[in-house]
Design an enzyme around this catalytic site. Structure first.
Site, mmCIF file in Angstrom:
data_model
loop_
_atom_site.group_PDB
_atom_site.id
_atom_site.type_symbol
_atom_site.label_atom_id
_atom_site.label_comp_id
_atom_site.label_asym_id
_atom_site.label_seq_id
_atom_site.Cartn_x
_atom_site.Cartn_y
_atom_site.Cartn_z
ATOM 1 N N GLY A 43 1.033 -3.207 25.199
ATOM 2 C CA GLY A 43 0.453 -2.717 23.942
ATOM 3 C C GLY A 43 -0.378 -1.481 24.181
ATOM 4 O O GLY A 43 -0.536 -0.644 23.292
ATOM 5 N N HIS A 439 2.816 3.657 -12.863
ATOM 6 C CA HIS A 439 1.494 3.916 -13.435
ATOM 7 C C HIS A 439 0.788 2.592 -13.702
ATOM 8 O O HIS A 439 1.404 1.656 -14.202
ATOM 9 C CB HIS A 439 1.639 4.693 -14.753
ATOM 10 C CG HIS A 439 0.356 4.873 -15.495
ATOM 11 N ND1 HIS A 439 -0.546 5.857 -15.152
ATOM 12 C CD2 HIS A 439 -0.188 4.199 -16.540
ATOM 13 C CE1 HIS A 439 -1.593 5.781 -15.961
ATOM 14 N NE2 HIS A 439 -1.387 4.780 -16.825
#
Length: 462
Positions: A43, A439
């Site tokens: 990682g 929206h």
């Protein structure tokens, strides 16, 4: 040395960070026999000392700010302070969960994982734990570490790096942040949210200097409003201990004092003493030099991630690692377009961009061939609800495609996905304007900006 494998691996990877493990996972998926060597935890920096922990701290800071500001939304709440032990537990739990998942992926893909400090011993082998691991191809992915300046010693006490800052057991009363790039402004933002008095020292004339100048100015305005101080355009001279903190002197004689100094001037490649030059790999200032397909001058050696002089971003490492794995598996590969890589700085407010700046566009195409449009988030309903300010700036080649999208405002990092498609698919403003954006969303601001650039603005003035 004894060979670790009964057969020669198709790919031996030195370094298990973003670039290394991405190459390992993709290579194994494509049927390559892969060995992955990592001295720490798979990682790498991003998961354990970079992207993930810093964003966890920034989110904790965001919660603190929301508690302080709750009353303006009609919510009664009190802010009683920061419990750093609990913040670290939250941060470490996030890291732990992702780390376990990644370990599971490595195992499930049957990647031969070797924990230990490796060294390139030839163009086709890496020595680790007293064994020699042979490969038909070697990928160098040893990453980067925090940099300092000559004469400035990072001691982990009062003069610290981002690694130390992530583990600090207290909220400092005051801090000087040396460097106004991504790392510097993110820590400045988090610390200010925690209650620290912060001063940023940046030698260049703007914060986040690689971004479009308009984005830098908007961030500076927002930081001033938040009470984050900064000194721009004068370089660092020296740092010295005071009785209870540290004093920083600049080249013009100006001084600043604080409890801690965070050195955030960038990260340098991890390459010294790893056998790269001895194997004939071409280097420059510690970086490994590669072509557009991430291949070094040695045919059996490639390199990716922070080790090479490309953008130091985890997602760039992923892309470069995948490119190498696919090339070695015989697939047709396309070089990374680094201008097309989305960039996000996760301070408050966020800065996000993809493509080139207005200045760069004028340099490439000529000033008379470049059109720039700014859409203010004040016209966006969801941004109003969130009480965030900022802008979306579009850079277009006249009568042509949008070549740059530059955004400042809370949650703008979540809008960079569409911006990436607009740039990489060479979209015309009129084409984006035809798309219907939901929206009320902040994403709608992207549509409104392109409507305006296409000559048919809706919730903005002509």
């Amino acid at each position: 040395m004894a060979n670790d494998a009964s057969t020669v691996f198709d790919l031996v990877i030195l370094g298990g960070g973003s670039g290394g493990y991405a190459a390992a996972l993709r290579g194994a998926q494509l049927g390559l026999d892969v060995a992955l060597i990592e001295k720490g935890k798979v990682g790498g920096t991003c998961l354990h000392n970079g992207c993930i922990p810093t964003k966890a701290l920034l989110h904790a800071g965001e919660i603190a700010d929301q508690a302080r500001e709750a009353e303006q939304f009609g919510v009664k709440a009190t802010f009683e302070g920061i419990d750093m032990a609990a913040v670290h537990k939250y941060k470490d739990d996030v890291i732990s969960g992702l780390y376990k998942g990644l370990q599971g992926l490595i195992a499930s893909r049957k990647v031969h994982y070797i924990e230990g400090e490796g060294k390139l011993s030839s163009p086709t082998s890496v020595d680790v734990n007293g064994q020699r691991v042979q490969g038909r191809h070697v990928l160098l992915a040893t990453g980067s570490v925090p940099k300092s300046l000559p004469g400035l010693e990072i001691d982990g006490n009062r003069i610290i790096s981002s690694d130390h800052a992530l583990k600090l057991d207290r909220v400092p009363k005051s801090a000087i942040v040396l460097g106004g790039g991504v790392i510097g402004v993110e820590f400045a933002s988090a610390w200010k949210s925690f209650g620290t008095e912060v001063t940023i020292v940046e030698g260049l004339k703007h914060l986040v200097p690689v971004e479009d100048e308009n984005s830098s100015k908007l961030l500076e305005r927002a930081f001033r409003k938040r009470g984050i101080k900064f000194n721009l355009g004068t370089f660092f001279d020296k740092a010295e201990y005071t009785q209870d903190g540290v004093k920083v002197s600049l080249a013009d004689g100006k001084t600043f004092e604080a409890e801690v100094l965070l050195v955030a001037i960038g990260r340098g490649p991890v390459s010294q003493g790893l056998g790269y030059e001895e194997a004939g790999v071409a280097m420059d200032r510690g970086y490994v030099l590669v072509d557009e397909y991430m291949q070094t001058n040695v045919p059996t050696v490639s390199a990716v991630g922070d080790l090479v002089p490309t953008l130091q971003l985890a997602h760039v490492g992923f892309a470069e690692g995948i490119l190498v794995a696919e090339r070695l598996a015989g697939l047709k590969t396309v070089p990374v377009d680094y201008d097309g890589v989305p960039k996000v700085t996760y301070c408050h407010p966020e800065v996000a961009s993809v493509g080139i700046t207005e200045a760069k566009a004028k340099e490439i195409y000529g000033a008379d061939k470049v059109v720039a449009l700014k859409y203010n988030l004040a016209g966006n309903g969801k941004s109003k609800i969130l009480k965030t300010a900022g802008e979306i700036k579009l850079v277009q080649v006249k009568d042509g495609a949008v070549v740059g999208v530059h955004m400042v405002g809370d949650r703008m990092g979540e809008q960079v996905g569409e911006a990436q498609l607009i740039y990489n698919w060479e979209a015309l403003p009129s084409e984006v304007a035809q798309l219907i954006h939901a929206h009320p969303t902040q994403n709608e601001a992207m549509g409104e900006a392109h409507l305006a650039l296409a000559g048919k603005p809706l919730h903005s003035h002509d």
